[in-house]
Design a protein around this motif. Structure first.
Motif, PDB file in Angstrom:
ATOM      1  N   UNK A  63       0.826  -1.210   0.000  1.00  0.00           N
ATOM      2  CA  UNK A  63       0.000   0.000   0.000  1.00  0.00           C
ATOM      3  C   UNK A  63       0.859   1.258   0.000  1.00  0.00           C
ATOM      4  N   UNK A  64       1.915   1.255   0.806  1.00  0.00           N
ATOM      5  CA  UNK A  64       2.826   2.394   0.838  1.00  0.00           C
ATOM      6  C   UNK A  64       3.550   2.540  -0.498  1.00  0.00           C
ATOM      7  N   UNK A  65       3.881   1.406  -1.105  1.00  0.00           N
ATOM      8  CA  UNK A  65       4.543   1.420  -2.408  1.00  0.00           C
ATOM      9  C   UNK A  65       3.630   2.050  -3.468  1.00  0.00           C
ATOM     10  N   UNK A  66       2.341   1.691  -3.434  1.00  0.00           N
ATOM     11  CA  UNK A  66       1.375   2.287  -4.376  1.00  0.00           C
ATOM     12  C   UNK A  66       1.252   3.789  -4.161  1.00  0.00           C
ATOM     13  N   UNK A  67       1.219   4.203  -2.907  1.00  0.00           N
ATOM     14  CA  UNK A  67       1.134   5.632  -2.600  1.00  0.00           C
ATOM     15  C   UNK A  67       2.345   6.366  -3.174  1.00  0.00           C
ATOM     16  N   UNK A  68       3.514   5.799  -2.966  1.00  0.00           N
ATOM     17  CA  UNK A  68       4.738   6.414  -3.475  1.00  0.00           C
ATOM     18  C   UNK A  68       4.711   6.502  -5.000  1.00  0.00           C
ATOM     19  N   UNK A  69       4.267   5.421  -5.660  1.00  0.00           N
ATOM     20  CA  UNK A  69       4.184   5.416  -7.135  1.00  0.00           C
ATOM     21  C   UNK A  69       3.241   6.500  -7.640  1.00  0.00           C
ATOM     22  N   UNK A  70       2.143   6.711  -6.927  1.00  0.00           N
ATOM     23  CA  UNK A  70       1.159   7.700  -7.374  1.00  0.00           C
ATOM     24  C   UNK A  70       1.723   9.116  -7.344  1.00  0.00           C
ATOM     25  N   UNK A  71       2.763   9.326  -6.565  1.00  0.00           N
ATOM     26  CA  UNK A  71       3.349  10.651  -6.473  1.00  0.00           C
ATOM     27  C   UNK A  71       4.093  11.070  -7.723  1.00  0.00           C
ATOM     28  N   UNK A  72       4.400  10.135  -8.599  1.00  0.00           N
ATOM     29  CA  UNK A  72       5.065  10.522  -9.850  1.00  0.00           C
ATOM     30  C   UNK A  72       4.092  11.297 -10.740  1.00  0.00           C
ATOM     31  N   UNK A  73       2.795  11.034 -10.595  1.00  0.00           N
ATOM     32  CA  UNK A  73       1.781  11.748 -11.370  1.00  0.00           C
ATOM     33  C   UNK A  73       1.296  12.999 -10.641  1.00  0.00           C
ATOM     34  N   UNK A  74       1.283  12.919  -9.323  1.00  0.00           N
ATOM     35  CA  UNK A  74       0.788  14.036  -8.518  1.00  0.00           C
ATOM     36  C   UNK A  74       1.688  14.188  -7.299  1.00  0.00           C
ATOM     37  N   UNK A  75       2.599  15.148  -7.319  1.00  0.00           N
ATOM     38  CA  UNK A  75       3.557  15.298  -6.221  1.00  0.00           C
ATOM     39  C   UNK A  75       2.862  15.486  -4.866  1.00  0.00           C
ATOM     40  N   UNK A  76       3.465  14.910  -3.826  1.00  0.00           N
ATOM     41  CA  UNK A  76       2.870  14.976  -2.491  1.00  0.00           C
ATOM     42  C   UNK A  76       3.094  16.331  -1.821  1.00  0.00           C
ATOM     43  N   UNK A  77       2.283  16.607  -0.828  1.00  0.00           N
ATOM     44  CA  UNK A  77       2.517  17.781   0.014  1.00  0.00           C
ATOM     45  C   UNK A  77       3.617  17.428   1.008  1.00  0.00           C
ATOM     46  N   UNK A  78       4.127  18.421   1.671  1.00  0.00           N
ATOM     47  CA  UNK A  78       5.146  18.191   2.697  1.00  0.00           C
ATOM     48  C   UNK A  78       4.591  17.291   3.806  1.00  0.00           C
ATOM     49  N   UNK A  79       3.333  17.516   4.164  1.00  0.00           N
ATOM     50  CA  UNK A  79       2.706  16.699   5.209  1.00  0.00           C
ATOM     51  C   UNK A  79       2.588  15.238   4.772  1.00  0.00           C
ATOM     52  N   UNK A  80       2.230  15.013   3.499  1.00  0.00           N
ATOM     53  CA  UNK A  80       2.126  13.636   2.997  1.00  0.00           C
ATOM     54  C   UNK A  80       3.483  12.946   3.011  1.00  0.00           C
ATOM     55  N   UNK A  81       4.520  13.672   2.617  1.00  0.00           N
ATOM     56  CA  UNK A  81       5.879  13.096   2.642  1.00  0.00           C
ATOM     57  C   UNK A  81       6.269  12.705   4.060  1.00  0.00           C
TER      58      UNK A  81
END
Length: 89
Positions: free
Chosen positions: A47-65
């Motif tokens: 699940x964490x891996x999927x979340x990380x992959x999704x960030x290539x399309x939509x960069x995370x906020x500082x809080x998400x990181x």
């Protein structure tokens, strides 16, 4: 195992730590005998891996990181602790 080298180049050191921790956790889990706890930990890691992959399309906020870093490091520690426990009969 998928490595997110493009994320590391564009992202922060924190993202590189997340990538490495996820990779280490999944590798460690693959070395353990199958069972409910291993499946649970692997599901979290994936699940964490999927979340990380999704960030290539939509960069995370500082809080998400920050949140993902915290969760991934906790999972890594949880996995190492579980791996050290003696097998249950």
């Amino acid at each position: 195992m998928v490595l997110y080298t493009t994320m590391s180049k564009v992202g922060s050191t924190r993202l590189a730590i997340v990538e490495k921790s996820i990779t280490d956790t999944i590798e460690r889990l693959s070395e353990l005998p199958p069972g409910p706890r291993v499946r649970e930990l692997r599901a979290k890691a994936e699940g964490f891996e999927r979340a990380l992959r999704s960030w290539s399309a939509r960069p995370p906020t500082e809080e998400q990181r920050s949140t993902l870093l915290k969760l991934v490091l906790e999972l890594n520690m949880e996995t190492m602790t579980f791996a050290r426990e003696p097998p249950k009969p």
